[in-house]
Enzyme design. Structure first.
Site, PDB file in Angstrom:
ATOM      1  N   HIS A  64       7.193   5.736   1.431  1.00 56.78           N
ATOM      2  CA  HIS A  64       7.986   4.562   1.037  1.00 56.78           C
ATOM      3  C   HIS A  64       8.940   4.936  -0.112  1.00 56.78           C
ATOM      4  O   HIS A  64      10.097   4.521  -0.126  1.00 56.78           O
ATOM      5  CB  HIS A  64       7.071   3.431   0.545  1.00 56.78           C
ATOM      6  CG  HIS A  64       6.137   2.886   1.587  1.00 56.78           C
ATOM      7  ND1 HIS A  64       4.773   3.050   1.526  1.00 56.78           N
ATOM      8  CD2 HIS A  64       6.375   2.171   2.711  1.00 56.78           C
ATOM      9  CE1 HIS A  64       4.205   2.443   2.560  1.00 56.78           C
ATOM     10  NE2 HIS A  64       5.144   1.909   3.304  1.00 56.78           N
ATOM     11  N   ALA A  83       0.874  -1.181   0.000  1.00 54.14           N
ATOM     12  CA  ALA A  83       0.000   0.000   0.000  1.00 54.14           C
ATOM     13  C   ALA A  83       0.912   1.232   0.000  1.00 54.14           C
ATOM     14  O   ALA A  83       0.831   2.106   0.868  1.00 54.14           O
ATOM     15  CB  ALA A  83      -0.960  -0.003   1.181  1.00 54.14           C
TER      16      ALA A  83
END
Ligand code: AMP
Length: 284
Positions: free
Chosen positions: A38, A33
């Site tokens: 990230h 997700a």
């Protein structure tokens, strides 16, 4: 980007990408997700290492709440797209058996000391044992040169540093901690934000407002008044606050008095409805 589902394929892929024996491998473990937080870890790895490996594995052993695990968002197509756009070289996408071939009942226990009794450890029993189990397994498979972690999970960074000591890998592996990426209104990017609607997202910015309130008043108000930040959370609909803690940055122990000698970090964990959010801010 090469997508590998097994450790065997991952090894072959790393070897095929290595231009020489000294080529460095950066590793970004995630639960998918993916968001720009990230991706900032991937970008840091691109700056520092020759080969960039990202893993996506929703690790069941680190969830203390079954509902949280079942509702964990999965957006694999979008994740692959984001990683490809960012320039990641290898995505490791193992299944449960690949990581836990002996099943989930034979987990290792790590002596993490007080670190797993405080903050996240106190409210999420067993969470860091699960984190260590999966991270040790992933590190043994990927064997990276640098491990990239997010400051958003500050306590997790400290736990993983401890794990590296337990594994005796201090000389083989370095850790790089990347600052928290935020939405425009300060909300820390998180996979769990995907479970919030627009109004809830707006309300969720109260965590950052609380952290800012404490940071801005840090040397001007007594500790008890700094903790009034909980009113900011309550007003925005946070119905359960696990903690608002002001700690020393080096050992995460809660301070009773603010001194100028040590560096501090403020950490918050609170529920907006069913969704538990965490965030932190460094002072100094
Ligand atoms: P997760 O997928 O939530 O397990 O996170 C994987 C890695 O991304 C961890 O090292 C997190 O600390 C990091 N991370 C998560 N959110 C952010 C963010 N907003 N900014 C920077 N790093 C993050």
């Amino acid at each position: 980007m090469i997508i590998c589902k097994t450790a065997e394929l991952l090894h072959q892929s790393i070897i095929s990408l290595k231009k020489n024996d000294n080529a460095t491998v950066g590793f970004v473990p995630t639960m998918g997700a993916l968001h720009q937080g990230h991706i900032s870890l991937i970008e840091a790895s691109i700056q520092k290492t020759d080969i960039i490996v990202c893993s996506i594995f929703v690790n069941p052993t680190q969830f203390n709440d079954v509902k949280d695990f079942e509702k964990y968002p999965i957006t694999i197509e979008q994740d692959i797209y984001l990683l490809e756009q960012a320039g990641c070289n290898i995505l490791f996408l193992p299944n449960l058996e690949e990581i836990y071939p002996e099943g989930l009942n034979k987990l290792k226990h790590y002596d993490l000391g007080y670190l797993e009794e405080i903050l996240e450890g106190k409210y999420r029993k067993g969470h860091f044992q699960g984190v260590c189990n999966v991270v040790e397994r992933l590190l043994n498979i990927v064997k990276p040169t640098i491990l990239f972690l997010g400051q958003k999970d500050y306590q997790q960074c400290m736990v993983i540093k401890k794990l590296i000591e337990i594994m005796n890998w201090q000389n083989k592996l370095s850790i790089k901690i990347i600052p928290t990426k935020r939405e425009l209104r300060g909300l820390a990017m998180s996979s769990r934000n995907k479970r919030l609607n627009e109004t809830e997202k707006e309300n969720a910015t109260a965590i950052y407002k609380s952290l800012e309130y404490i940071k801005n008043n840090f040397y001007y108000k007594p500790l008890t008044q700094l903790k009034d930040a909980k009113n900011i959370l309550n007003k925005s609909g946070f119905d359960k606050i696990d903690y608002i803690s002001i700690c020393r940055v080096d050992n995460l122990l809660e301070v009773e008095k603010i001194g100028k000698k040590n560096k501090h970090i403020v950490l918050i964990a609170a529920f907006l409805g069913e969704v538990r959010l965490i965030d932190n801010i460094l002072i100094d």
